[in-house]
Design a protein around this motif. Structure first.
Motif, PDB file in Angstrom:
ATOM      1  N   ASP A  47      -0.180 -17.100  -5.953  1.00 41.81           N
ATOM      2  CA  ASP A  47       1.020 -17.117  -5.120  1.00 41.81           C
ATOM      3  C   ASP A  47       1.579 -18.528  -5.000  1.00 41.81           C
ATOM      4  N   ASP A  90       3.340  -0.200  -2.813  1.00 44.70           N
ATOM      5  CA  ASP A  90       3.588  -1.527  -3.373  1.00 44.70           C
ATOM      6  C   ASP A  90       3.242  -1.603  -4.854  1.00 44.70           C
ATOM      7  N   THR A 140      -1.178 -10.687   1.634  1.00 43.15           N
ATOM      8  CA  THR A 140      -0.250  -9.748   1.009  1.00 43.15           C
ATOM      9  C   THR A 140       1.031  -9.646   1.821  1.00 43.15           C
ATOM     10  N   GLY A 194       5.311 -14.847  -4.782  1.00 40.58           N
ATOM     11  CA  GLY A 194       4.819 -13.559  -4.321  1.00 40.58           C
ATOM     12  C   GLY A 194       5.140 -12.395  -5.234  1.00 40.58           C
ATOM     13  N   ALA A 217      -2.412  -7.875  -5.627  1.00 40.27           N
ATOM     14  CA  ALA A 217      -3.091  -7.788  -4.337  1.00 40.27           C
ATOM     15  C   ALA A 217      -3.085  -6.354  -3.832  1.00 40.27           C
ATOM     16  N   ALA A 218      -1.963  -5.663  -3.976  1.00 35.76           N
ATOM     17  CA  ALA A 218      -1.865  -4.276  -3.517  1.00 35.76           C
ATOM     18  C   ALA A 218      -2.845  -3.385  -4.268  1.00 35.76           C
ATOM     19  N   GLY A 232      -0.421  -0.035   0.092  1.00 34.35           N
ATOM     20  CA  GLY A 232      -0.751  -0.550  -1.226  1.00 34.35           C
ATOM     21  C   GLY A 232      -0.225   0.319  -2.349  1.00 34.35           C
ATOM     22  N   CYS A 257      -5.029  -8.801   3.687  1.00 35.56           N
ATOM     23  CA  CYS A 257      -3.820  -8.150   4.220  1.00 35.56           C
ATOM     24  C   CYS A 257      -2.813  -9.191   4.705  1.00 35.56           C
ATOM     25  N   ARG A 274       1.787 -10.256  -5.643  1.00 32.89           N
ATOM     26  CA  ARG A 274       1.625  -9.192  -4.650  1.00 32.89           C
ATOM     27  C   ARG A 274       1.226  -7.836  -5.256  1.00 32.89           C
ATOM     28  N   THR A 313      -9.321 -12.963  -3.124  1.00 34.23           N
ATOM     29  CA  THR A 313      -8.239 -13.402  -2.234  1.00 34.23           C
ATOM     30  C   THR A 313      -7.866 -14.846  -2.521  1.00 34.23           C
ATOM     31  N   TYR A 342       1.890  -4.997   6.790  1.00 35.50           N
ATOM     32  CA  TYR A 342       0.656  -5.639   6.321  1.00 35.50           C
ATOM     33  C   TYR A 342       0.068  -6.525   7.418  1.00 35.50           C
TER      34      TYR A 342
END
Length: 448
Positions: A167, A107, A214, A172, A179-180, A104, A211, A176, A160, A230
């Motif tokens: 997304d 990212d 992601t 993404g 999310a990270a 993460g 995960c 993303r 989530t 991931y």
């Protein structure tokens, strides 16, 4: 950089592969192209490596991956006779939570995105089986919070869902990094906080879903090695929480990634593993798994199995749809996409186009990123069967939504669109599309 001694370790591996110097160079070049960083190595280049010359840092992971794919097992820097990479380019820490934090943080930081590109898709990846991961998780390490509750689990689940919706709408590349950051700053501390056993399991299950999502978004950006890492964390967390559904879904996602990269045998193994791990799947889940098995089987040339799995998916989908319409899961649009892929792999280009058109008509409007991506594929196949005007129309529809979508896969298809249309610009429709695309597609992708 060169040494005074020949690289005996490299020579041993090369001999094990059975490659000529030219074949080795070609394998490395193919992986460079797959990654988006084409190389032009030749037999003399490989001869230099054998003589002790150390390749450029950006080429070394490509060489390791070429050997790993050929030999069917991981290959280390030491095994090939190269110096260990600098700190920050190694794989994530082995512990589940530490691994999530490592991935993460990498990212989240735009300045380290070049490091992410080092992580390549590997067919030699070791995927743990269900008995290997079920119930396993490092002991809780209490942080600032002292207890985790179901309200925290609901927070992770709700976030989530929001990230998944982003997304679907924007791609993404947009979702993303968020999310990270959420994984590192919120979810990892939750995983290290004590709580009742049922809450701990629910938290690990929720983290597994995140995960997986992601990883899926990393695939969308073309960061395939990162996505695999991931996905592996998702498998570990699914096993720790005894969440069979996410475990199977993740294996299937890994199969989708592999088949889209043309790695049919590994895609087939992963699809079969997903199906075998879900013995009590309901009809919609069975359709979800069988559709992927059909695509993978078609790619490896197993026509009989492909048709059998496709029929199984169709029967299961009929049962699922008769019970309830499920929005946001495997649906008739997804099944028609798999039908198109199977027909395409088996040489039925016209049938593939027809099924992809049906999929497009059935797709829910909220799936903007998927709609743009699949329309570009449909347009490519319409071109392949000689339907130039229809292809231009389909690409035009994709361009309508393109400015709102930030996706590496979509960008790659747009680059392909320019290449395919350019020879046909004497055609009125093709010329209009080409000129419009030059004003809509991101400037760095537009040909000079």
């Amino acid at each position: 950089m060169a040494t005074n001694e020949p690289n005996a370790a490299f020579e041993r591996l090369l001999r094990e592969t059975g490659w000529t110097l030219r074949q080795c160079a070609q394998a490395v070049n193919r992986i460079g192209t797959e990654r988006g960083t084409p190389k032009r190595y030749s037999a003399p280049s490989v001869h230099q490596w054998l003589s002790g010359s150390v390749p450029r840092a950006d080429a070394q992971p490509l060489i390791l991956e070429a050997f790993a794919r050929r030999l069917g097992r991981p290959v280390t820097y030491a095994e090939v006779g190269f110096p260990a990479p600098e700190s920050g380019t190694e794989a994530a820490p082995s512990g589940t939570v530490d691994g999530i934090i490592g991935l993460g943080r990498l990212d989240m930081d735009p300045s380290r995105r070049s490091v992410l590109g080092v992580a390549l898709f590997s067919v030699a990846l070791t995927v743990p089986e269900w008995p290997d991961v079920v119930g396993r998780m490092e002991a809780a390490q209490t942080g600032v919070r002292t207890r985790v509750g179901m309200s925290d689990v609901r927070t992770v689940t709700a976030m989530t869902e929001q990230l998944s919706s982003m997304d679907d709408q924007f791609g993404g590349r947009t979702a993303r990094p968020l999310a990270a950051a959420f994984l590192v700053n919120t979810v990892a501390p939750f995983l290290r906080t004590d709580g009742p056993e049922d809450v701990r399991k629910a938290m690990m299950s929720a983290a597994s879903d995140l995960c997986y999502l992601t990883g899926y978004m990393a695939v969308d950006e073309g960061l395939h090695g990162l996505a695999q890492r991931y996905y592996l964390k998702a498998l570990e967390l699914a096993g720790a929480s005894e969440d069979h559904l996410t475990y199977c879904t993740t294996l299937r996602g890994m199969s989708v990634q592999a088949v889209d990269l043309g790695q049919g045998p590994i895609a087939m193994r992963l699809a079969d593993a997903a199906a075998a791990s879900s013995p009590q799947a309901g009809p919609r889940m069975r359709a979800f798994l069988a559709g992927q098995q059909a695509h993978a089987a078609a790619q490896v040339g197993d026509r009989r199995s492909a048709l059998m799995y496709l029929q199984e998916a169709e029967v299961a989908m009929d049962k699922a749809e008769s019970r309830e319409k499920a929005f946001g899961s495997y649906d008739p649009a997804a099944l028609n996409y798999h039908t198109s892929q199977v027909r395409f792999e088996m040489g039925d280009a016209l049938g593939a186009v027809a099924a992809m058109q049906e999929s497009d008509q059935l797709r829910h409007s909220v799936y903007r990123r998927t709609r743009v991506h699949k329309r570009t594929i449909l347009a490519e196949r319409q071109m392949a069967v000689g339907h130039l005007e229809a292809a231009c129309q389909t690409w035009g529809l994709a361009l309508d939504d393109y400015p709102l979508v930030h996706s590496g896969r979509v960008d790659e298809r747009m680059v392909g669109m320019f290449r395919l249309i350019r020879p046909h610009t004497r055609n009125h429709d093709a010329q209009a599309l080409y000129q419009r695309a030059r004003t809509v597609v991101r400037p760095e992708l537009v040909p000079a």
